[in-house]
Motif scaffolding. Structure first.
Motif, PDB file in Angstrom:
ATOM      1  N   ALA A  15       3.788  -8.100   1.338  1.00  0.00           N
ATOM      2  CA  ALA A  15       3.689  -6.780   0.676  1.00  0.00           C
ATOM      3  C   ALA A  15       5.227  -6.115   1.224  1.00  0.00           C
ATOM      4  O   ALA A  15       5.605  -5.487  -0.128  1.00  0.00           O
ATOM      5  N   MET A  19       7.431  -5.390  -1.711  1.00  0.00           N
ATOM      6  CA  MET A  19       8.232  -3.257  -1.896  1.00  0.00           C
ATOM      7  C   MET A  19       9.785  -3.202  -2.231  1.00  0.00           C
ATOM      8  O   MET A  19      10.877  -2.802  -2.750  1.00  0.00           O
ATOM      9  N   SER A  54      -0.660  -1.598   9.000  1.00  0.00           N
ATOM     10  CA  SER A  54      -0.990  -2.227   7.673  1.00  0.00           C
ATOM     11  C   SER A  54      -2.213  -1.386   6.760  1.00  0.00           C
ATOM     12  O   SER A  54      -3.169  -2.024   7.256  1.00  0.00           O
ATOM     13  N   GLY A  55      -2.634  -1.722   5.739  1.00  0.00           N
ATOM     14  CA  GLY A  55      -3.568  -1.158   5.050  1.00  0.00           C
ATOM     15  C   GLY A  55      -4.241  -0.020   4.134  1.00  0.00           C
ATOM     16  O   GLY A  55      -4.863   0.596   3.988  1.00  0.00           O
ATOM     17  N   GLU A  57      -1.868   1.594   2.642  1.00  0.00           N
ATOM     18  CA  GLU A  57      -0.801   2.390   2.066  1.00  0.00           C
ATOM     19  C   GLU A  57      -0.981   3.267   0.312  1.00  0.00           C
ATOM     20  O   GLU A  57      -2.474   3.701   0.516  1.00  0.00           O
ATOM     21  N   PRO A  58       0.305   3.889   0.276  1.00  0.00           N
ATOM     22  CA  PRO A  58       1.249   4.583   0.496  1.00  0.00           C
ATOM     23  C   PRO A  58       1.807   4.762   1.673  1.00  0.00           C
ATOM     24  O   PRO A  58       2.659   4.294   1.996  1.00  0.00           O
ATOM     25  N   VAL A  77      -2.619  -5.477   9.536  1.00  0.00           N
ATOM     26  CA  VAL A  77      -3.117  -4.631   8.955  1.00  0.00           C
ATOM     27  C   VAL A  77      -4.514  -3.923  10.439  1.00  0.00           C
ATOM     28  O   VAL A  77      -4.345  -4.660  10.968  1.00  0.00           O
ATOM     29  N   GLY A 260      -8.516   3.963  -1.240  1.00  0.00           N
ATOM     30  CA  GLY A 260      -8.698   3.248  -2.436  1.00  0.00           C
ATOM     31  C   GLY A 260      -9.682   2.438  -3.620  1.00  0.00           C
ATOM     32  O   GLY A 260      -8.315   2.096  -4.579  1.00  0.00           O
ATOM     33  N   LEU A 297      -7.608   0.126   2.846  1.00  0.00           N
ATOM     34  CA  LEU A 297      -7.696  -1.261   1.500  1.00  0.00           C
ATOM     35  C   LEU A 297      -8.645  -0.831   0.698  1.00  0.00           C
ATOM     36  O   LEU A 297      -8.242  -0.018  -0.087  1.00  0.00           O
ATOM     37  N   ASP A 298      -9.776  -1.222   0.302  1.00  0.00           N
ATOM     38  CA  ASP A 298     -10.296  -1.652  -0.661  1.00  0.00           C
ATOM     39  C   ASP A 298     -11.339  -0.366  -0.863  1.00  0.00           C
ATOM     40  O   ASP A 298     -12.627  -0.602  -1.376  1.00  0.00           O
TER      41      ASP A 298
END
Lengths: 330, 330
Positions: A15, A19, A54-55, A57-58, A77, A260, A297-298
């Motif tokens: 990632a 970026m 992480s996870g 984002e933004p 993450v 997400g 995330l999702d």
């Protein structure tokens, strides 16, 4: 597992490479995992450094740029970055005017930013900290002592970042950041769990037709689980929970944030219901932001953040900003 | 069904009410389903009008504003808007310099925009059209004769919109829009199906551990189904499919677009792989955009669009724009 990845082990590094290609205004150190605005350090300005797992984002890398963060440190993450990352970021962006760490209230982040502050101070860098703890849903969750830091992070980073860009001193930038956090509250709901690349299966079990009220941004348990509610009922629940904790005093900034996987079409509809509840409660809305900003995330779902503003905070919110995810006025 | 909605019947109207609250620079006519930039008509400027089925947000409503669209007409989810909407939009934004319709190549949209052009011309409005048909994956899909219009729509609307904002005449704005479309190609993959509010179940069956290559933005079938591939393998497949159809001549704009439910973390990693393939193929990249711009509700997956640009198109791409979803330079 429905992921667009190579292998779980390289998700964050991949990632960061992506970026770097997309944003020439950022310097991305993939090896050391630090994202810095290219023109840092900026003479005479306090620098803002944030970071976290992480996870989301933004958040935080997408908020690096003039008028907001000077640097961001992404961890693995849902895992705090390490003190070396934050100290390296501080050294890269300090102009001599000092560095403000913006820290979401999770045990790992708090400890690591504390250690990073010591490391940076050993190098002669003046450091101040703002802790973000805006989530009214629960106290003392899996990851936190006290309240979790969620959507208000965006408001703290934007508004304190604007104060820094004006050349205000570290003490003042810090106190503005604190004021923003003190006046901000969030509440989130999940319609599905999220799946981390390392685990490859949902972080918790949420049967179809149920939702979890008061969820965090890592799939932590919420306040309660209920049969599916309408968008209007969810807005009532979330906004009332916030206003119960923070009776409205003046105008607010509103963030209707997607976790997400909830379509923007639904987020806009949800915003209509949030605005209805605010009208019914007599809360004046100064500005509204709708989109995926502090994600998980999702995960399907959304959060609402309200942030009390006076004229000065509103002026700083409206000030120019130029980052991948927030951009106006320049 | 994991949806943040009230009832399926009001999804589009609810979203429009929510957009109206969030964006004071837009005038949203919820009843007639037209989103117009507040300062329209702008004297001396050609106006751009687009539209299509809802469920692809931020396309098109999120692209309304100075430097891009003058108005957008959202239909029901995955359903063309009706000619009256488009004609009403044209009348609202025409300054006398004429209106360009930007039409994605789906049978319903093409027919309805043709009828709208007749209605508008009857009212004395000069109308031109650009058809977007960039998807190399399949021809003659469920919804289309010929190629589908997907990610290139963003490039056509931005670049032709910039030409219009400079005061270029209708004929020139139209030819620039055609040039953009002629030089743009897309390829998409789905890692999951999407679920429309009306149906409440996935639009097609995609078993876990498989992906569909060459998917459209409505869950139309793609070229083939395969066992899950890595991000790098998918990038190879998608970019090669595009370059096979359009051998690279000069620098390109790159859009790495999420279909809705794929985390930004993964999209950035996918972008790194797309850029690698382009380097290997000797294709120069002028600009890169990564994010959820032309979505398909809660579908997991991504698409790649490449758009050939000369100096003039690149200048227009870089020109100021101020819309909910794309915003820079003003």
């Amino acid at each position: 597992m429905r992921m667009l990845i190579n292998v779980p082990e390289t998700v964050v590094a991949d990632a960061l490479r992506g970026m770097a290609s997309a944003y020439p205004d950022l310097t991305v150190d993939v090896e050391h995992r630090v994202i810095v605005r290219r023109d840092a350090p900026v003479a005479g300005q306090v620098a803002l450094v944030s970071g976290g797992g992480s996870g989301h984002e933004p958040l935080h890398g997408g908020f690096v740029g003039p008028g907001m963060l000077s640097a961001a440190c992404p961890g693995e993450v849902f895992t705090s970055p390490v003190p070396d990352q934050m100290a390296r970021a501080a050294a890269a962006v300090d102009s001599g005017a000092g560095v403000l760490f913006v820290v979401k209230n999770y045990t790992g982040d708090v400890l690591n930013f504390d250690m990073a502050a010591e490391l940076a101070e050993d190098e002669g860098i003046q450091v101040a900290k703002v802790l973000v703890n805006d989530d009214v849903a629960v106290t003392d969750s899996l990851f936190t002592a006290g309240r979790r830091g969620t959507g208000a992070t965006l408001f703290v980073e934007k508004i304190a970042g604007a104060a820094a860009a004006e050349g205000q001193p570290l003490e003042r930038v810090e106190s503005i950041g604190r004021q923003v956090n003190d006046g901000a509250r969030s509440f989130g709901v999940a319609l599905s769990a999220c799946t981390t690349p390392a685990k490859g299966s949902p972080t918790f079990d949420l049967p179809d037709g149920e939702l979890e009220l008061g969820i965090g941004i890592h799939g932590e348990p919420g306040r309660e689980r209920r049969p599916m509610m309408t968008s209007g009922e969810i807005a009532d629940f979330a906004v009332h929970a916030i206003l119960e904790d923070m009776p409205p005093r003046g105008p607010v900034l509103v963030l209707v944030n997607g976790m997400g996987a909830t379509p923007l079409l639904e987020l806009f509809g949800f915003n209509a219901e949030v605005q209805r509840v605010l009208r019914e409660r007599g809360v004046a809305v100064a500005r509204t932001l709708v989109g995926n900003y502090v994600t998980s995330l999702d995960m399907a779902g959304a959060s609402v953040t309200l942030c009390q503003v006076d004229e000065e905070l509103l002026r700083l919110w409206d000030a120019p900003v130029k980052t991948p995810a927030l951009r106006w006025g320049m």
